[in-house]
Design a protein around this motif. Structure first.
Motif, PDB file in Angstrom:
ATOM      1  N   ALA A  95      -3.557   7.232   3.545  1.00  0.00           N
ATOM      2  CA  ALA A  95      -4.220   8.469   3.684  1.00  0.00           C
ATOM      3  C   ALA A  95      -5.659   8.514   3.462  1.00  0.00           C
ATOM      4  N   THR A  96      -6.437   7.949   2.751  1.00  0.00           N
ATOM      5  CA  THR A  96      -7.629   7.739   2.473  1.00  0.00           C
ATOM      6  C   THR A  96      -8.244   6.991   3.639  1.00  0.00           C
ATOM      7  N   LEU A  97      -7.707   5.897   3.561  1.00  0.00           N
ATOM      8  CA  LEU A  97      -8.113   4.748   4.601  1.00  0.00           C
ATOM      9  C   LEU A  97      -8.007   5.293   6.076  1.00  0.00           C
ATOM     10  N   THR A  98      -7.198   6.255   6.429  1.00  0.00           N
ATOM     11  CA  THR A  98      -7.214   6.780   7.770  1.00  0.00           C
ATOM     12  C   THR A  98      -7.767   8.094   7.902  1.00  0.00           C
ATOM     13  N   GLY A  99      -7.850   8.779   6.834  1.00  0.00           N
ATOM     14  CA  GLY A  99      -8.496  10.317   6.733  1.00  0.00           C
ATOM     15  C   GLY A  99      -7.605  11.391   7.224  1.00  0.00           C
ATOM     16  N   CYS A 100      -6.230  10.759   7.054  1.00  0.00           N
ATOM     17  CA  CYS A 100      -5.136  11.625   7.333  1.00  0.00           C
ATOM     18  C   CYS A 100      -4.634  12.160   5.986  1.00  0.00           C
ATOM     19  N   TYR A 109       3.444   0.791   2.855  1.00  0.00           N
ATOM     20  CA  TYR A 109       2.899   0.362   4.277  1.00  0.00           C
ATOM     21  C   TYR A 109       2.098  -0.825   4.165  1.00  0.00           C
ATOM     22  N   GLY A 110       2.054  -1.613   5.432  1.00  0.00           N
ATOM     23  CA  GLY A 110       1.107  -2.800   5.744  1.00  0.00           C
ATOM     24  C   GLY A 110       0.071  -2.451   6.433  1.00  0.00           C
ATOM     25  N   LEU A 111      -0.736  -3.396   7.000  1.00  0.00           N
ATOM     26  CA  LEU A 111      -1.888  -3.260   7.705  1.00  0.00           C
ATOM     27  C   LEU A 111      -1.736  -2.632   9.160  1.00  0.00           C
ATOM     28  N   ALA A 112      -0.371  -3.029   9.694  1.00  0.00           N
ATOM     29  CA  ALA A 112       0.129  -2.279  11.018  1.00  0.00           C
ATOM     30  C   ALA A 112       0.069  -0.711  11.207  1.00  0.00           C
ATOM     31  N   ALA A 113       0.591  -0.247   9.707  1.00  0.00           N
ATOM     32  CA  ALA A 113       0.472   1.326   9.725  1.00  0.00           C
ATOM     33  C   ALA A 113      -0.837   1.661   9.918  1.00  0.00           C
ATOM     34  N   ILE A 114      -2.075   1.098   9.411  1.00  0.00           N
ATOM     35  CA  ILE A 114      -3.154   1.612   9.609  1.00  0.00           C
ATOM     36  C   ILE A 114      -3.705   1.756  10.890  1.00  0.00           C
ATOM     37  N   GLU A 115      -3.455   0.592  11.559  1.00  0.00           N
ATOM     38  CA  GLU A 115      -3.613   0.353  13.084  1.00  0.00           C
ATOM     39  C   GLU A 115      -3.090   1.665  13.821  1.00  0.00           C
ATOM     40  N   GLN A 116      -1.734   1.857  13.655  1.00  0.00           N
ATOM     41  CA  GLN A 116      -0.837   2.807  14.392  1.00  0.00           C
ATOM     42  C   GLN A 116      -1.474   4.277  13.871  1.00  0.00           C
ATOM     43  N   MET A 141       0.870  -1.194   0.030  1.00  0.00           N
ATOM     44  CA  MET A 141      -0.053  -0.041  -0.145  1.00  0.00           C
ATOM     45  C   MET A 141       0.946   1.205   0.112  1.00  0.00           C
ATOM     46  N   LYS A 142       0.522   2.032  -0.947  1.00  0.00           N
ATOM     47  CA  LYS A 142       1.219   3.285  -1.188  1.00  0.00           C
ATOM     48  C   LYS A 142       0.500   4.514  -0.111  1.00  0.00           C
ATOM     49  N   ILE A 143       1.331   5.727  -0.098  1.00  0.00           N
ATOM     50  CA  ILE A 143       1.001   6.756   1.181  1.00  0.00           C
ATOM     51  C   ILE A 143      -0.316   7.164   0.586  1.00  0.00           C
ATOM     52  N   GLY A 144      -0.826   7.213  -0.495  1.00  0.00           N
ATOM     53  CA  GLY A 144      -2.038   8.007  -0.690  1.00  0.00           C
ATOM     54  C   GLY A 144      -3.484   6.987  -0.221  1.00  0.00           C
ATOM     55  N   GLU A 145      -3.245   5.932  -0.340  1.00  0.00           N
ATOM     56  CA  GLU A 145      -4.188   4.829  -0.024  1.00  0.00           C
ATOM     57  C   GLU A 145      -4.425   4.869   1.432  1.00  0.00           C
TER      58      GLU A 145
END
Lengths: 132, 132
Positions: B7-12, B39-46, B1-5
């Motif tokens: 961003a949209t997933l987390t709202g940042c 990025y992996g899934l852990a990044a979303i969590e964090q 996953m790249k940074i843009g995705e």
DNA sequence: TTAAACTATATAGTAACTATAGAGTCAAGT
DNA sequence: ACTTGACTCTATAGTTACTATATAGTTTAA
């Protein structure tokens, strides 16, 4: 009067007075032979107004507007009212937000028992899971 | 996953994600061949944890501490509690201050009648005179 | 006369980003 | 193969209302 005396009289720091001058909240002062700023009584008045407004959390931009209005004594003071009103609204909104925050923080705090380890800390668990 | 995705997933925003990495709230990510962060899934969590904390007005420094604690699961979570408690206190204090402000602003507002001119505006008069 | 206290300007730092510039990368369409 | 557009990269500046620092000049008291 030099800048240090003005500072002690008004409770401002020397730097912030110079900063207000740069930001046009105080007029450009005349200088002494040694290039020191020379202030009169009017400066005390004006600085106190600025400081009081800052205590009310008005922004420098808002204060600048008020000071400009003060220079035009014959127009109606609708704008003065509007500035204060909008500021009252902003503060009310902020209080509301903070109260909401307070609730969330307390509920978070309640989720951690006294002797637990980070591993099973309810707070960290909630923070990781809860939706934004 | 790249940074843009991410961003949209987390709202940042993309920039704030990069900013968090620079500020050590996210680990230094591995890069693709074209030097893109992966990025992996852990990044979303964090990131969600970070964002939730930011919604609670925790500072980045406080969040950094929480994240470090999370890495050491076996110590007691006193520190976590302390961070939250101290934050609750800060918010309570701020609410108190703002309420006081609100009173002052309202009393200020009441001192100006509807049709007066700046010249005789009660608000400006009060601001000039009142002690700090 | 010399040292202390004061003043001057210019610059960088604070918090947590946002915005911009300039350049490189990638996927799809022609 | 080429180009266009969307995406990413880094580095830098701007935001607010100051505070802190460095360096230099001025004034005042001993």
């Amino acid at each position: 009067m030099k800048i240090g005396e003005l500072a002690t009289l008004t409770g401002c720091t020397v730097q912030s007075i110079r900063y207000y001058e740069k930001e046009q909240l105080l007029p450009t002062m005349q200088r002494s032979d040694g290039n020191y700023r020379i202030y009169g009584l009017a400066a005390i008045e004006q600085l106190k107004l600025i400081k009081h407004c800052r205590n009310l959390d008005l922004s420098l931009a808002e204060i600048r507007t008020l000071l400009e209005l003060k220079q035009q004594p014959d127009i109606t003071c609708d704008t003065v009212n509007k500035i204060v009103d909008s500021h009252i609204e902003q503060v009310a909104l902020r209080i509301k937000e903070l109260k909401h925050l307070q609730e969330q923080l307390r509920s978070l705090r309640d989720s951690c028992s006294l002797k637990s380890t980070v591993n099973e800390c309810g707070i960290l668990k909630k923070l990781s899971v809860k939706k934004t």
